[in-house]
Write a protein that holds these residues in place. Sequence first.
Motif, PDB file in Angstrom:
ATOM      1  N   GLY A  57       4.107 -12.195   0.465  1.00  0.00           N
ATOM      2  CA  GLY A  57       4.656 -13.216   0.827  1.00  0.00           C
ATOM      3  C   GLY A  57       4.403 -13.283   2.572  1.00  0.00           C
ATOM      4  N   MET A  58       3.763 -12.479   3.307  1.00  0.00           N
ATOM      5  CA  MET A  58       3.843 -12.455   4.561  1.00  0.00           C
ATOM      6  C   MET A  58       2.465 -12.045   5.182  1.00  0.00           C
ATOM      7  N   ASP A  59       1.886 -13.273   5.419  1.00  0.00           N
ATOM      8  CA  ASP A  59       0.440 -13.073   6.066  1.00  0.00           C
ATOM      9  C   ASP A  59      -0.002 -12.205   7.018  1.00  0.00           C
ATOM     10  N   SER A  60       1.069 -12.019   7.817  1.00  0.00           N
ATOM     11  CA  SER A  60       0.907 -11.156   9.075  1.00  0.00           C
ATOM     12  C   SER A  60       0.871  -9.755   8.793  1.00  0.00           C
ATOM     13  N   ILE A  61       1.001  -9.180   7.501  1.00  0.00           N
ATOM     14  CA  ILE A  61       0.770  -7.918   7.318  1.00  0.00           C
ATOM     15  C   ILE A  61       0.007  -7.790   5.763  1.00  0.00           C
ATOM     16  N   LYS A  62      -0.824  -8.976   5.485  1.00  0.00           N
ATOM     17  CA  LYS A  62      -1.242  -8.676   4.119  1.00  0.00           C
ATOM     18  C   LYS A  62      -2.596  -7.847   3.935  1.00  0.00           C
ATOM     19  N   GLY A  63      -2.915  -7.256   5.404  1.00  0.00           N
ATOM     20  CA  GLY A  63      -3.953  -6.465   5.446  1.00  0.00           C
ATOM     21  C   GLY A  63      -3.606  -5.001   5.520  1.00  0.00           C
ATOM     22  N   MET A  64      -2.429  -4.646   5.784  1.00  0.00           N
ATOM     23  CA  MET A  64      -1.862  -3.277   5.585  1.00  0.00           C
ATOM     24  C   MET A  64      -1.553  -2.846   4.159  1.00  0.00           C
ATOM     25  N   THR A  65      -2.072  -1.596   3.871  1.00  0.00           N
ATOM     26  CA  THR A  65      -1.713  -1.150   2.743  1.00  0.00           C
ATOM     27  C   THR A  65      -0.583  -0.021   2.904  1.00  0.00           C
ATOM     28  N   TRP A  66       0.028   0.445   1.701  1.00  0.00           N
ATOM     29  CA  TRP A  66       0.842   1.638   1.952  1.00  0.00           C
ATOM     30  C   TRP A  66      -0.057   2.916   2.280  1.00  0.00           C
ATOM     31  N   ASP A  67      -1.223   3.028   1.408  1.00  0.00           N
ATOM     32  CA  ASP A  67      -2.050   3.924   1.795  1.00  0.00           C
ATOM     33  C   ASP A  67      -2.659   4.190   3.323  1.00  0.00           C
ATOM     34  N   ARG A  68      -2.959   3.146   3.919  1.00  0.00           N
ATOM     35  CA  ARG A  68      -3.164   2.857   5.268  1.00  0.00           C
ATOM     36  C   ARG A  68      -1.886   3.514   6.078  1.00  0.00           C
ATOM     37  N   LEU A  69      -0.725   3.229   5.834  1.00  0.00           N
ATOM     38  CA  LEU A  69       0.472   3.522   6.760  1.00  0.00           C
ATOM     39  C   LEU A  69       0.576   4.960   6.484  1.00  0.00           C
ATOM     40  N   GLU A  70       0.389   5.365   5.477  1.00  0.00           N
ATOM     41  CA  GLU A  70       0.591   7.204   5.070  1.00  0.00           C
ATOM     42  C   GLU A  70      -0.569   7.767   5.859  1.00  0.00           C
ATOM     43  N   GLU A  71      -1.697   7.057   5.952  1.00  0.00           N
ATOM     44  CA  GLU A  71      -2.920   7.934   6.641  1.00  0.00           C
ATOM     45  C   GLU A  71      -2.736   7.781   8.359  1.00  0.00           C
ATOM     46  N   GLN A  72      -2.387   6.420   8.783  1.00  0.00           N
ATOM     47  CA  GLN A  72      -2.080   5.978  10.049  1.00  0.00           C
ATOM     48  C   GLN A  72      -0.940   6.254  10.771  1.00  0.00           C
ATOM     49  N   HIS A  73       0.167   6.256  10.071  1.00  0.00           N
ATOM     50  CA  HIS A  73       1.452   6.531  10.384  1.00  0.00           C
ATOM     51  C   HIS A  73       2.069   5.016  10.889  1.00  0.00           C
ATOM     52  N   SER A  74       1.296   4.282  11.618  1.00  0.00           N
ATOM     53  CA  SER A  74       1.710   3.215  12.173  1.00  0.00           C
ATOM     54  C   SER A  74       0.728   2.046  12.267  1.00  0.00           C
ATOM     55  N   ILE A  75       0.845   0.838  12.140  1.00  0.00           N
ATOM     56  CA  ILE A  75      -0.182  -0.633  12.404  1.00  0.00           C
ATOM     57  C   ILE A  75       0.803  -1.615  12.960  1.00  0.00           C
ATOM     58  N   THR A  76       0.015  -2.075  13.926  1.00  0.00           N
ATOM     59  CA  THR A  76       0.704  -3.398  14.530  1.00  0.00           C
ATOM     60  C   THR A  76       0.355  -4.514  13.905  1.00  0.00           C
ATOM     61  N   TYR A  77       1.123  -5.420  13.561  1.00  0.00           N
ATOM     62  CA  TYR A  77       0.716  -6.835  13.169  1.00  0.00           C
ATOM     63  C   TYR A  77       0.546  -7.783  14.224  1.00  0.00           C
ATOM     64  N   PRO A  78      -0.171  -8.887  13.888  1.00  0.00           N
ATOM     65  CA  PRO A  78      -0.867  -9.467  12.733  1.00  0.00           C
ATOM     66  C   PRO A  78      -2.017  -8.490  12.389  1.00  0.00           C
ATOM     67  N   CYS A  79      -2.156  -8.197  11.063  1.00  0.00           N
ATOM     68  CA  CYS A  79      -3.126  -7.390  10.440  1.00  0.00           C
ATOM     69  C   CYS A  79      -3.490  -8.061   8.923  1.00  0.00           C
ATOM     70  N   GLU A  80      -4.285  -9.160   9.027  1.00  0.00           N
ATOM     71  CA  GLU A  80      -4.578 -10.002   7.933  1.00  0.00           C
ATOM     72  C   GLU A  80      -5.712  -9.410   7.018  1.00  0.00           C
ATOM     73  N   GLU A  81      -6.634  -8.620   7.360  1.00  0.00           N
ATOM     74  CA  GLU A  81      -7.646  -8.106   6.501  1.00  0.00           C
ATOM     75  C   GLU A  81      -7.359  -6.628   6.358  1.00  0.00           C
ATOM     76  N   GLU A  82      -7.867  -5.748   5.382  1.00  0.00           N
ATOM     77  CA  GLU A  82      -7.669  -4.352   5.331  1.00  0.00           C
ATOM     78  C   GLU A  82      -8.508  -3.667   6.309  1.00  0.00           C
ATOM     79  N   ASN A  83      -9.558  -4.268   6.606  1.00  0.00           N
ATOM     80  CA  ASN A  83     -10.384  -3.639   7.792  1.00  0.00           C
ATOM     81  C   ASN A  83      -9.786  -3.838   9.136  1.00  0.00           C
ATOM     82  N   ASP A  84      -8.831  -4.761   9.279  1.00  0.00           N
ATOM     83  CA  ASP A  84      -8.236  -4.993  10.627  1.00  0.00           C
ATOM     84  C   ASP A  84      -7.554  -4.068  11.316  1.00  0.00           C
TER      85      ASP A  84
END
Length: 544
Positions: A365-392
């Motif tokens: 529902g949120m284009d601003s975070i659609k590039g974030m995955t739970w796995d990325r958060l577990e690996e990186q601990h934090s991500i700043t949005y907007p993050c619209e692609e998984e390699n963003d």
Amino acid sequence: SVVALLEGIGSGAVSNPVEDVKKADVILIIGSNTTNNHPVAATFIKNAKRNGAKLIVMDPRRSDIARHADYFLQFKPDTDVAMLNGIMNSIIKQNLLNKDFIKDRTENFADFAKHILKYTPESVEKICGIPAETLHEVAKVYASSNASIIFWGMGVSQHIHGTDNARCLIALSMMTGQIGKPGTGLHPLRGQNNVQGASDVGLIPMVFPDYQRVDNPEAHSRFEKLWNTELDDNPGLTVVEIMHAISDGKLHGMYVMGENPAMSDPNLNHARKALASLKHCVVQEIFMTETAWFADVILPASAFPEKTGTFTNTDRRIQLGRQALMPPGEAKQDLWIIQEIATRMGLTDWKYHYPSDVFDEMRQGMDSIKGMTWDRLEEQHSITYPCEEENDPGQSVIFTDDFPTENGRGKFVPAEFTNADELPDEEYPFVLVTGRQLEHWHTGAMTRRATMLDAIEPVPVASINVSDLDKIGAKGGDKIKLASRRGEIECFARIDNGISPGQVFMPFCYREAAANLLTNEALDPFGKIPEFKFCALQVKPVTH
């Protein structure tokens, strides 16, 4: 003032992270006691000042951050719009406009400039109390630097003209091109640890997640499809409107989670009467708050180290929090409680087995975070949005090329100077301003249960200029009575000569002297934010 932010420059609101002060030549703070309320941000700012940045502080109260300022503008309360319009008038007169930015990225500047003509620094000096010469100088310093950044607090937004205050700050940044690049922009400092995240996911009554208006047909259709249900396209009620709806007999039940309106709402006599008249009140909490005493049912909930989930901080940085402790006794995790209520109401498709399931739905529902995955958060601990692609990697600075409006342009919206809803008079000659302390956060539900913090600030205090105490025949440490047209309280006087005569500051965390018994519930017509920062007051010594 989210309405102004959406209307002028788009969602998200925070254009640059706090650490961008390292890249700023000029830092402007308005309506924020940054040292007490945002000590981490204040540390970044003080370090940047030490490294050569110029600091401009604008506030009716001389707080600790003003000690570091190159320019301190102690303007009269309620006159933000006049002062900011005067500064923008000076920028035009000194030919300090960024004409290319205005031409390429904004609209409505010609009409806005006509509106600004009457707000000369010489005329607004009489309104705001700041010398015209100072307004001219501050205008030049802010507009002519390579990078100027603005921070503001709830001293800007909690007025009936709070949206207009924000409109002025937006216009100031756009007319000088001080937005869309490192070290510039607008940063409304968030008042709570996850208030940005709560706003992002739709806990503002006129928007769906990602600030998509509920009355926007495209957004409405999108979320009906996502949630497989019919949705109301009428904006909901804000906190003050909810209390009036209860009093008017239009609302009969309430479910309160992690909020304490019996202490945080304005005009508490009215709010508490409304809470008491509810036919059914459910409170989901970790402590027995003042609001919990109004509950028919209390659901023992979980504190942040007792659950896994995400927090979004003031920099738009989504951070993963992992469970470290089990909830005590019969307390349950919040997600479990909410889901159990839903399934027992017949919503059988609610099958969230883990917080990551909820996060996956948020991404849909949120284009601003659609590039974030739970796995990325577990690996990186934090991500700043907007993050619209998984390699963003995520974008810390936004509005770099355009604004998220229909035509990609930021709109200049004129703001006329208006007064507060309730002005001082002979009967109520003082102005009350409420806020927070360093030691006690918000309504004190947590910090006043911390013995060390409560030992530092154990009793309710009101800060007042010594000259005002002399006038009423009292001294520092004496008990005084504060009264407004809505209620009265007793507290102890604390001398603070950083407050101008005629003003009183009081934290709203003390249940035995709840400052919000006094405050005015008048609303900003656009943002629907109450006027916590200004009401007429009596101050008298307590003789008994």
